[in-house]
Design a protein around this motif. Structure first.
Motif, mmCIF file in Angstrom:
data_model
loop_
_atom_site.group_PDB
_atom_site.id
_atom_site.type_symbol
_atom_site.label_atom_id
_atom_site.label_comp_id
_atom_site.label_asym_id
_atom_site.label_seq_id
_atom_site.Cartn_x
_atom_site.Cartn_y
_atom_site.Cartn_z
ATOM 1 N N LYS A 21 0.836 -1.202 0.000
ATOM 2 C CA LYS A 21 0.000 0.000 0.000
ATOM 3 C C LYS A 21 0.873 1.257 0.000
ATOM 4 O O LYS A 21 0.623 2.215 -0.742
ATOM 5 C CB LYS A 21 -0.867 -0.005 1.279
ATOM 6 C CG LYS A 21 -2.342 0.186 1.019
ATOM 7 C CD LYS A 21 -3.188 -0.215 2.222
ATOM 8 C CE LYS A 21 -3.235 0.851 3.299
ATOM 9 N NZ LYS A 21 -4.297 0.600 4.308
ATOM 10 N N ILE A 22 1.903 1.251 0.826
ATOM 11 C CA ILE A 22 2.816 2.398 0.904
ATOM 12 C C ILE A 22 3.526 2.585 -0.428
ATOM 13 O O ILE A 22 3.615 3.691 -0.967
ATOM 14 C CB ILE A 22 3.842 2.215 2.058
ATOM 15 C CG1 ILE A 22 3.117 2.210 3.398
ATOM 16 C CG2 ILE A 22 4.915 3.301 2.006
ATOM 17 C CD1 ILE A 22 4.000 1.946 4.611
ATOM 18 N N ALA A 24 2.575 1.637 -3.439
ATOM 19 C CA ALA A 24 1.657 2.123 -4.471
ATOM 20 C C ALA A 24 1.381 3.616 -4.288
ATOM 21 O O ALA A 24 1.353 4.380 -5.255
ATOM 22 C CB ALA A 24 0.347 1.330 -4.409
ATOM 23 N N ASP A 25 1.207 4.026 -3.049
ATOM 24 C CA ASP A 25 0.946 5.437 -2.743
ATOM 25 C C ASP A 25 2.108 6.317 -3.211
ATOM 26 O O ASP A 25 1.907 7.336 -3.886
ATOM 27 C CB ASP A 25 0.728 5.578 -1.229
ATOM 28 C CG ASP A 25 0.423 7.009 -0.823
ATOM 29 O OD1 ASP A 25 1.332 7.871 -0.927
ATOM 30 O OD2 ASP A 25 -0.720 7.283 -0.396
ATOM 31 N N LEU A 26 3.333 5.917 -2.875
ATOM 32 C CA LEU A 26 4.504 6.736 -3.198
ATOM 33 C C LEU A 26 4.748 6.771 -4.707
ATOM 34 O O LEU A 26 5.087 7.811 -5.280
ATOM 35 C CB LEU A 26 5.750 6.204 -2.487
ATOM 36 C CG LEU A 26 5.690 6.191 -0.952
ATOM 37 C CD1 LEU A 26 6.971 5.614 -0.374
ATOM 38 C CD2 LEU A 26 5.444 7.596 -0.392
ATOM 39 N N ALA A 28 2.560 6.452 -7.036
ATOM 40 C CA ALA A 28 1.498 7.194 -7.720
ATOM 41 C C ALA A 28 1.760 8.699 -7.704
ATOM 42 O O ALA A 28 1.310 9.426 -8.583
ATOM 43 C CB ALA A 28 0.158 6.893 -7.061
ATOM 44 N N GLN A 29 2.506 9.173 -6.704
ATOM 45 C CA GLN A 29 2.700 10.625 -6.602
ATOM 46 C C GLN A 29 4.074 11.080 -7.079
ATOM 47 O O GLN A 29 4.390 12.261 -7.040
ATOM 48 C CB GLN A 29 2.472 11.092 -5.172
ATOM 49 C CG GLN A 29 3.509 10.571 -4.173
ATOM 50 C CD GLN A 29 3.694 11.511 -2.991
ATOM 51 O OE1 GLN A 29 2.765 12.196 -2.591
ATOM 52 N NE2 GLN A 29 4.902 11.574 -2.457
ATOM 53 N N THR A 45 8.191 12.920 -1.287
ATOM 54 C CA THR A 45 8.030 11.460 -1.229
ATOM 55 C C THR A 45 8.729 10.882 -0.001
ATOM 56 O O THR A 45 8.193 10.007 0.674
ATOM 57 C CB THR A 45 8.590 10.819 -2.511
ATOM 58 O OG1 THR A 45 7.887 11.370 -3.621
ATOM 59 C CG2 THR A 45 8.438 9.318 -2.509
ATOM 60 N N ARG A 48 6.639 11.710 3.004
ATOM 61 C CA ARG A 48 5.409 10.919 3.027
ATOM 62 C C ARG A 48 5.697 9.462 3.410
ATOM 63 O O ARG A 48 4.932 8.839 4.131
ATOM 64 C CB ARG A 48 4.727 11.002 1.654
ATOM 65 C CG ARG A 48 3.413 10.264 1.600
ATOM 66 C CD ARG A 48 2.429 10.858 0.617
ATOM 67 N NE ARG A 48 1.196 10.079 0.574
ATOM 68 C CZ ARG A 48 0.168 10.258 1.403
ATOM 69 N NH1 ARG A 48 0.211 11.206 2.317
ATOM 70 N NH2 ARG A 48 -0.907 9.500 1.308
ATOM 71 N N LEU A 52 3.753 7.640 6.392
ATOM 72 C CA LEU A 52 2.942 6.435 6.192
ATOM 73 C C LEU A 52 3.447 5.282 7.058
ATOM 74 O O LEU A 52 2.662 4.577 7.701
ATOM 75 C CB LEU A 52 2.945 6.032 4.713
ATOM 76 C CG LEU A 52 2.231 6.991 3.749
ATOM 77 C CD1 LEU A 52 2.353 6.502 2.317
ATOM 78 C CD2 LEU A 52 0.759 7.154 4.136
ATOM 79 N N TRP A 56 1.175 3.592 9.996
ATOM 80 C CA TRP A 56 0.666 2.232 9.820
ATOM 81 C C TRP A 56 1.438 1.153 10.572
ATOM 82 O O TRP A 56 0.910 0.099 10.883
ATOM 83 C CB TRP A 56 0.575 1.903 8.325
ATOM 84 C CG TRP A 56 -0.565 2.628 7.684
ATOM 85 C CD1 TRP A 56 -1.664 3.140 8.324
ATOM 86 C CD2 TRP A 56 -0.736 2.934 6.306
ATOM 87 N NE1 TRP A 56 -2.492 3.748 7.410
ATOM 88 C CE2 TRP A 56 -1.954 3.630 6.171
ATOM 89 C CE3 TRP A 56 0.017 2.687 5.160
ATOM 90 C CZ2 TRP A 56 -2.437 4.080 4.940
ATOM 91 C CZ3 TRP A 56 -0.457 3.130 3.939
ATOM 92 C CH2 TRP A 56 -1.669 3.818 3.828
#
Ligand code: ZN
Length: 241
Positions: A21-22, A24-26, A28-29, A45, A48, A52, A56
Protein backbone atom coordinates in the motif's frame (compact mmCIF):
# COMPACT_ATOMS: atom_id res chain seq x y z
CA UNK A 1 11.23 5.38 27.56
CA UNK A 2 8.11 5.35 25.44
CA UNK A 3 5.43 2.70 25.83
CA UNK A 4 4.99 0.18 23.01
CA UNK A 5 1.76 1.37 21.46
CA UNK A 6 2.23 -0.59 18.25
CA UNK A 7 2.26 -4.25 17.24
CA UNK A 8 5.52 -6.22 17.29
CA UNK A 9 3.73 -9.33 16.17
CA UNK A 10 2.71 -8.58 12.58
CA UNK A 11 1.98 -11.49 10.26
CA UNK A 12 3.87 -11.79 6.95
CA UNK A 13 0.61 -11.21 5.05
CA UNK A 14 -0.18 -8.02 6.94
CA UNK A 15 3.34 -6.70 6.45
CA UNK A 16 3.31 -7.42 2.71
CA UNK A 17 -0.12 -5.81 2.34
CA UNK A 18 0.81 -2.57 4.14
CA UNK A 19 4.23 -2.32 2.47
CA UNK A 20 2.46 -2.75 -0.88
CA UNK A 21 0.00 0.00 0.00
CA UNK A 22 2.82 2.40 0.90
CA UNK A 23 4.70 1.50 -2.27
CA UNK A 24 1.66 2.12 -4.47
CA UNK A 25 0.95 5.44 -2.74
CA UNK A 26 4.50 6.74 -3.20
CA UNK A 27 4.81 5.59 -6.81
CA UNK A 28 1.50 7.19 -7.72
CA UNK A 29 2.70 10.63 -6.60
CA UNK A 30 6.31 10.54 -7.86
CA UNK A 31 6.95 9.63 -11.50
CA UNK A 32 10.74 9.75 -11.10
CA UNK A 33 10.56 7.23 -8.27
CA UNK A 34 8.17 4.95 -10.18
CA UNK A 35 10.62 4.39 -13.05
CA UNK A 36 13.07 1.50 -13.39
CA UNK A 37 15.84 2.34 -12.90
CA UNK A 38 14.67 4.99 -10.42
CA UNK A 39 15.53 8.42 -11.80
CA UNK A 40 14.76 10.69 -8.85
CA UNK A 41 12.93 10.82 -5.56
CA UNK A 42 11.40 14.00 -4.21
CA UNK A 43 11.69 15.41 -0.71
CA UNK A 44 7.91 15.20 -0.51
CA UNK A 45 8.03 11.46 -1.23
CA UNK A 46 10.67 10.90 1.47
CA UNK A 47 8.55 12.80 3.97
CA UNK A 48 5.41 10.92 3.03
CA UNK A 49 7.22 7.58 3.25
CA UNK A 50 8.14 8.37 6.86
CA UNK A 51 4.60 9.51 7.70
CA UNK A 52 2.94 6.43 6.19
CA UNK A 53 5.32 4.03 7.93
CA UNK A 54 4.94 5.86 11.22
CA UNK A 55 1.15 5.80 11.01
CA UNK A 56 0.67 2.23 9.82
CA UNK A 57 3.48 0.38 11.56
CA UNK A 58 4.26 2.47 14.65
CA UNK A 59 0.90 4.03 15.61
CA UNK A 60 2.68 7.39 15.20
CA UNK A 61 5.19 6.63 18.00
CA UNK A 62 8.20 7.79 16.00
CA UNK A 63 6.99 11.25 15.13
CA UNK A 64 5.58 11.67 18.64
CA UNK A 65 9.00 10.92 20.12
CA UNK A 66 11.33 12.74 17.72
CA UNK A 67 10.89 16.49 17.44
CA UNK A 68 13.00 16.51 14.26
CA UNK A 69 13.14 13.46 11.99
CA UNK A 70 14.85 14.07 8.63
CA UNK A 71 14.88 11.63 5.74
CA UNK A 72 17.52 12.57 3.20
CA UNK A 73 19.18 11.18 0.09
CA UNK A 74 22.95 11.14 -0.25
CA UNK A 75 25.04 10.33 -3.29
CA UNK A 76 28.09 10.06 -1.04
CA UNK A 77 26.78 7.14 0.97
CA UNK A 78 28.60 4.40 -0.94
CA UNK A 79 29.20 1.59 1.53
CA UNK A 80 25.71 1.20 2.92
CA UNK A 81 22.26 1.60 1.40
CA UNK A 82 20.96 3.51 4.41
CA UNK A 83 22.14 4.98 7.67
CA UNK A 84 20.50 6.01 10.95
CA UNK A 85 22.12 9.07 12.51
CA UNK A 86 21.40 10.58 15.90
CA UNK A 87 23.45 12.99 18.03
CA UNK A 88 25.55 11.25 20.70
CA UNK A 89 23.76 13.11 23.53
CA UNK A 90 21.49 11.01 25.68
CA UNK A 91 17.77 11.47 24.98
CA UNK A 92 18.43 13.58 21.88
CA UNK A 93 15.09 13.93 20.15
CA UNK A 94 16.48 14.57 16.70
CA UNK A 95 17.51 12.01 14.13
CA UNK A 96 18.12 11.49 10.46
CA UNK A 97 17.76 8.54 8.13
CA UNK A 98 20.14 9.00 5.24
CA UNK A 99 19.39 6.87 2.19
CA UNK A 100 21.96 6.19 -0.54
CA UNK A 101 20.91 7.44 -3.96
CA UNK A 102 24.02 5.74 -5.29
CA UNK A 103 22.48 2.36 -4.44
CA UNK A 104 18.93 3.25 -5.43
CA UNK A 105 19.70 4.69 -8.86
CA UNK A 106 21.90 1.75 -9.91
CA UNK A 107 19.31 -0.97 -9.20
CA UNK A 108 17.76 -2.77 -12.15
CA UNK A 109 14.58 -4.82 -12.13
CA UNK A 110 15.72 -7.19 -9.35
CA UNK A 111 15.07 -9.39 -7.45
CA UNK A 112 17.16 -8.47 -4.40
CA UNK A 113 17.63 -10.26 -1.10
CA UNK A 114 17.49 -7.83 1.81
CA UNK A 115 17.30 -8.35 5.55
CA UNK A 116 16.11 -11.91 4.88
CA UNK A 117 13.31 -10.82 2.50
CA UNK A 118 13.02 -10.83 -1.28
CA UNK A 119 12.42 -7.45 -2.94
CA UNK A 120 10.87 -7.63 -6.40
CA UNK A 121 11.75 -4.12 -7.54
CA UNK A 122 14.26 -1.38 -6.74
CA UNK A 123 11.46 0.59 -5.06
CA UNK A 124 10.56 -2.30 -2.77
CA UNK A 125 14.27 -2.78 -1.97
CA UNK A 126 14.42 0.90 -1.03
CA UNK A 127 11.48 0.51 1.38
CA UNK A 128 12.99 -2.56 3.03
CA UNK A 129 16.27 -0.68 3.57
CA UNK A 130 14.22 2.18 5.07
CA UNK A 131 12.40 -0.27 7.38
CA UNK A 132 15.73 -1.42 8.75
CA UNK A 133 16.68 2.17 9.56
CA UNK A 134 13.26 2.78 11.16
CA UNK A 135 13.98 -0.10 13.54
CA UNK A 136 17.15 1.72 14.61
CA UNK A 137 15.03 4.83 15.18
CA UNK A 138 12.48 3.03 17.36
CA UNK A 139 15.10 1.10 19.33
CA UNK A 140 16.96 4.34 19.95
CA UNK A 141 13.75 6.10 21.02
CA UNK A 142 12.92 3.39 23.54
CA UNK A 143 16.36 2.45 24.89
CA UNK A 144 18.60 5.40 24.05
CA UNK A 145 20.92 3.29 21.90
CA UNK A 146 20.73 0.98 18.92
CA UNK A 147 22.78 -1.71 17.22
CA UNK A 148 22.26 -5.11 15.60
CA UNK A 149 21.62 -7.10 18.78
CA UNK A 150 18.77 -9.53 19.47
CA UNK A 151 16.86 -6.54 20.87
CA UNK A 152 17.08 -4.88 17.45
CA UNK A 153 16.06 -8.09 15.69
CA UNK A 154 12.98 -8.33 17.95
CA UNK A 155 11.75 -5.10 16.37
CA UNK A 156 13.00 -5.82 12.83
CA UNK A 157 11.31 -9.23 12.84
CA UNK A 158 8.20 -8.40 14.84
CA UNK A 159 7.32 -5.26 12.90
CA UNK A 160 8.65 -5.98 9.39
CA UNK A 161 9.40 -9.70 9.23
CA UNK A 162 13.13 -9.15 8.68
CA UNK A 163 15.20 -12.17 9.63
CA UNK A 164 18.63 -10.74 8.90
CA UNK A 165 20.52 -7.44 8.68
CA UNK A 166 22.43 -8.01 5.44
CA UNK A 167 21.56 -7.30 1.85
CA UNK A 168 22.72 -8.39 -1.59
CA UNK A 169 22.51 -4.96 -3.22
CA UNK A 170 25.68 -4.58 -5.24
CA UNK A 171 28.20 -2.04 -3.91
CA UNK A 172 30.45 -0.15 -6.32
CA UNK A 173 33.30 -2.30 -5.04
CA UNK A 174 31.39 -5.50 -5.82
CA UNK A 175 30.43 -4.27 -9.29
CA UNK A 176 34.06 -3.41 -9.96
CA UNK A 177 35.25 -6.73 -8.53
CA UNK A 178 32.86 -8.55 -10.86
CA UNK A 179 34.68 -6.92 -13.76
CA UNK A 180 38.02 -7.97 -12.22
CA UNK A 181 38.97 -4.59 -10.70
CA UNK A 182 39.79 -4.47 -6.99
CA UNK A 183 42.35 -2.87 -4.68
CA UNK A 184 45.75 -4.09 -5.83
CA UNK A 185 44.64 -4.83 -9.41
CA UNK A 186 47.09 -3.89 -12.14
CA UNK A 187 45.15 -1.78 -14.62
CA UNK A 188 45.66 0.32 -17.72
CA UNK A 189 43.79 3.41 -18.92
CA UNK A 190 44.18 6.12 -21.53
CA UNK A 191 45.16 9.59 -20.35
CA UNK A 192 45.96 12.55 -22.62
CA UNK A 193 46.81 10.31 -25.54
CA UNK A 194 48.97 7.91 -23.58
CA UNK A 195 48.29 4.49 -22.14
CA UNK A 196 49.15 4.46 -18.44
CA UNK A 197 49.56 1.39 -16.27
CA UNK A 198 49.23 1.41 -12.50
CA UNK A 199 47.78 -0.18 -9.40
CA UNK A 200 44.32 0.37 -7.95
CA UNK A 201 44.52 1.66 -4.36
CA UNK A 202 40.84 2.52 -3.77
CA UNK A 203 37.52 1.75 -5.46
CA UNK A 204 34.53 4.06 -5.03
CA UNK A 205 32.53 5.87 -7.68
CA UNK A 206 35.89 6.18 -9.41
CA UNK A 207 39.05 4.22 -8.81
CA UNK A 208 42.25 5.70 -7.46
CA UNK A 209 45.13 4.42 -9.57
CA UNK A 210 48.78 4.83 -8.59
CA UNK A 211 51.03 5.08 -11.66
CA UNK A 212 54.84 4.79 -11.35
CA UNK A 213 56.30 8.18 -12.35
CA UNK A 214 59.58 9.84 -11.31
CA UNK A 215 57.67 13.17 -10.92
CA UNK A 216 55.34 11.60 -8.39
CA UNK A 217 55.21 12.39 -4.71
CA UNK A 218 53.43 9.23 -3.52
CA UNK A 219 54.95 6.00 -2.32
CA UNK A 220 53.31 2.62 -1.87
CA UNK A 221 54.00 0.56 1.24
CA UNK A 222 54.67 -2.43 -0.96
CA UNK A 223 57.10 -0.44 -3.09
CA UNK A 224 58.77 2.30 -0.98
CA UNK A 225 61.57 3.08 -3.45
CA UNK A 226 59.38 3.96 -6.39
CA UNK A 227 57.52 7.25 -6.87
CA UNK A 228 53.91 7.32 -8.01
CA UNK A 229 51.42 9.80 -9.39
CA UNK A 230 47.80 9.49 -8.32
CA UNK A 231 44.89 9.43 -10.82
CA UNK A 232 41.13 9.30 -10.25
CA UNK A 233 39.71 7.21 -13.08
CA UNK A 234 36.09 6.25 -13.87
CA UNK A 235 35.70 2.49 -13.51
CA UNK A 236 34.43 2.20 -17.07
CA UNK A 237 37.79 3.49 -18.40
CA UNK A 238 39.89 0.85 -16.65
CA UNK A 239 41.16 -2.38 -18.17
CA UNK A 240 42.67 -5.18 -16.15
CA UNK A 241 46.26 -5.35 -17.33
ZN1 ZN B 1 21.61 -1.32 10.82
Amino acid sequence: MIPLSFSTNNTPNEITRIRGKILADLMAQDAGFARVPVRSISTKTLKRMLQLYDTWFFSSALLKYYSTFDVTMSSRLLKSAGKFITPGRKNAKTCEIRMSSDFLFRLGTGTYKLNGLIAHSPQEAFLIVFEHELCHAIENAIYGSTGHSSRFMFFAHGIFGHTDTVHSLPTRQQEAAASGIKVGSRVSFDFEGKRLVGYVSYVGKTARVMVPDPRGNYHLESNPHQKFLKYQVPLSMLHVY
